[in-house]
Scaffold this active site. Structure first.
Site: not given
Length: 543
Positions: A299, A367, A420
């Site tokens: 990430e 995301k 994440c």
């Protein structure tokens, strides 16, 4: 006999506690529960902590004849149990505020009070609901399990949801018991975990309980313990009976171990990018990328807008052999224009880019499930006017992406990308219409140092693999990076705080698990069976 008398005295003593002593014991029991989770995995402590909670609620039921004071007493016991549980289970969040202590350090006392306190409200509501259903004997164990099962589901969904350290992860602490998640999922496991762990000490109730009620609680504890042992045997057989193939796709996961405090300094960006290039090229012990089909960076691996940097993209294209693809986490700038081509808005996304050997961006995933206070703020504009920024410091905050989640990758099965903590949401790791071949989790746990947080995050990724019957490939900036097979077993990994690469073959997916097929139905069935058990015991007692 003497041991039984001693335990009975302990039950009486706990039930009679009041005031600060009661609150302190409840908080201590909640804190003790956290030892069941990674990295300790001391799951037997839950027999003690939930047994103590039963005795505390027994005290509320015995001391108060009217419903309202009973509910108040139970709610307080549940709140303090939850406060201890979430304070010790989420202590590592404070580490993120120490990355830039001059900017965020002052918030730590507020965060470490308000966050555990807010999460503890779910346990307070659970304890109050349990008290509504409380009946002497085994029925009260069902009441507690039903209430906490609903509370755990609620905290995974209310507002943005935070299903971190669900009680079911304690039950899934071993490779064998983890296999139960393939059928039940972690929410149903949480209900069953409370049922199991609360039952042995529930045999010992405050003075005044009848012998028949104690026998009923003892029988329930015995049945549950036998079922638990059968579950372990089944899990061991499931692990022993597999003949897992691979897809033939060779992966290289790059873990550069970049310190979060130094990552976003402009003077470090070129060095960090070059470190990734060098590790990609030679980090596997042998020079070059011969035979490597996919390279994965974590990430926000590079601290600049990669898609806007033609030089960086060309360097990546020069690095990759023909047929090799890079999957890289990066901040992405999105622009929207009107029909005349005029710029109307700009958005910042936390993204995953698919880049081929010709330096072309073939696909992106933005995301969807952002971290509140980390990637955005509620009432963003108003908070920024007050001088308050989220941890990432991006003015205006990150914008959420939109579906579909499925990502096409040349030379590999389609993946479900999870950035994440998106991997901690059991119901949202895949698209319901199209099943992926694997789960790809890129993360940056550098915010949390070498605390328990990264270990807990990793264990939750393992359980997603089992629930879905899909391999998980995990690239983490500072660790833990790993290839996890569909049984939750680690095939290859690089530990926390290490620099290097993980090379390995992508495992083959299993057929869809019962949870992947009928997850919500199974969760509802487990809840219905628990309610049926409570009703049966209530009817039997009334007769």
């Amino acid at each position: 006999m003497l041991e039984s008398i001693s335990v009975q005295r302990a039950a009486n003593w706990v039930a009679q506690l009041t005031g600060a002593k009661r609150a302190a014991l409840a908080a201590s029991a909640g804190a003790l529960s956290v030892l069941a989770f990674a990295p300790v995995h001391g799951w037997p402590v839950l027999f003690v902590s939930f047994g103590l909670l039963v005795w505390l609620l027994d005290g509320c039921h015995a001391r108060h004849a009217e419903l309202r004071p009973r509910l108040q007493c139970a709610g307080l016991a549940g709140f303090w149990f939850g406060f201890g549980y979430f304070l010790t289970g989420l202590y590592w969040i404070a580490e993120a505020f120490l990355v830039e202590p001059w900017r965020h350090g002052w918030l730590i006392p507020f965060v470490m009070t308000l966050l555990p306190g807010g999460m503890a409200l779910f346990f307070a509501a659970a304890a109050a609901l349990a008290m509504l259903l409380w009946r002497p004997g085994a029925a009260r164990v069902f009441a507690l399990a039903i209430a906490f099962g609903l509370a755990e589901f609620a905290r995974g969904h209310v507002l943005t949801g935070l299903p971190w350290n669900l009680i079911g992860y304690g039950l899934a602490a071993t490779a064998a018991t983890m296999q139960l998640a393939a059928v039940l999922g972690v929410y149903a496991l949480s209900l069953l975990a409370v049922l199991l762990f609360a039952s042995p000490l529930a045999i010992f109730a405050p003075e005044g309980s009848g012998l028949a009620q104690r026998k009923g609680a003892g029988l329930l504890a015995l049945v549950l313990l036998l079922a638990f042992l059968l579950g372990i045997v089944w899990g061991e057989r499931r692990l022993a009976g597999d003949d897992l193939a691979t897809t033939g796709v060779r992966l290289r996961i790059v873990q550069a171990d970049v310190d979060q405090a130094n990552k976003w300094r402009p003077e470090n960006s070129a060095e960090i990018f070059n470190d990734y290039l060098d590790l990609t090229k030679s980090g596997g012990g042998s020079p070059g990328l011969n035979g490597i089909g996919l390279v994965i960076w974590p990430e926000t691996a590079v601290p600049f807008l990669l898609a806007e940097s033609s030089d960086a993209l060309l360097a990546i294209g020069d690095l990759l052999p023909e047929g090799t693809t890079l999957l890289v986490g990066a901040v992405r700038l999105g622009e929207e224009r009107d029909a005349q081509g005029r710029l109307t808005s700009r958005r910042i996304y936390n993204s995953l880019l698919v880049i081929d050997d010709k330096a072309q961006i073939l696909g992106t995933y933005d995301k969807i499930h952002l971290v509140p206070f980390g990637e955005y703020l509620p009432f963003q504009d108003f908070m920024e006017r007050l001088g308050i920024m989220q941890l990432t410091g991006v003015r205006g905050g990150f914008s959420p992406g939109s579906r579909p989640r499925l990502l096409s990758i040349p030379g590999a099965p389609p993946a479900s990308p999870l950035i994440c903590y998106e991997i901690i949401f059991p119901d949202d790791v895949t698209d319901k219409e199209t099943r992926p071949g694997w789960l790809l989790n890129v993360t940056n746990d550098a915010w949390f140092g070498t605390s328990a947080g990264p270990h807990q995050h990793f264990h939750q990724a393992e359980l997603r693999a089992v629930e879905q019957g899909l391999p998980v490939v995990r690239a983490a900036n500072t660790g833990i990076s790993a290839i996890i097979d569909p049984y939750g077993r680690v095939v290859a990994e690089l530990g926390l705080g290490k620099e290097g690469v993980v090379d390995g073959l992508l495992p083959q997916a299993l057929p869809p698990t019962p949870f992947a097929r009928w997850g919500r139905l199974i969760e509802g069935l487990v809840l219905a069976l628990a309610i049926a058990g409570w009703l049966a015991l209530r009817v039997r007692r009334s007769r």
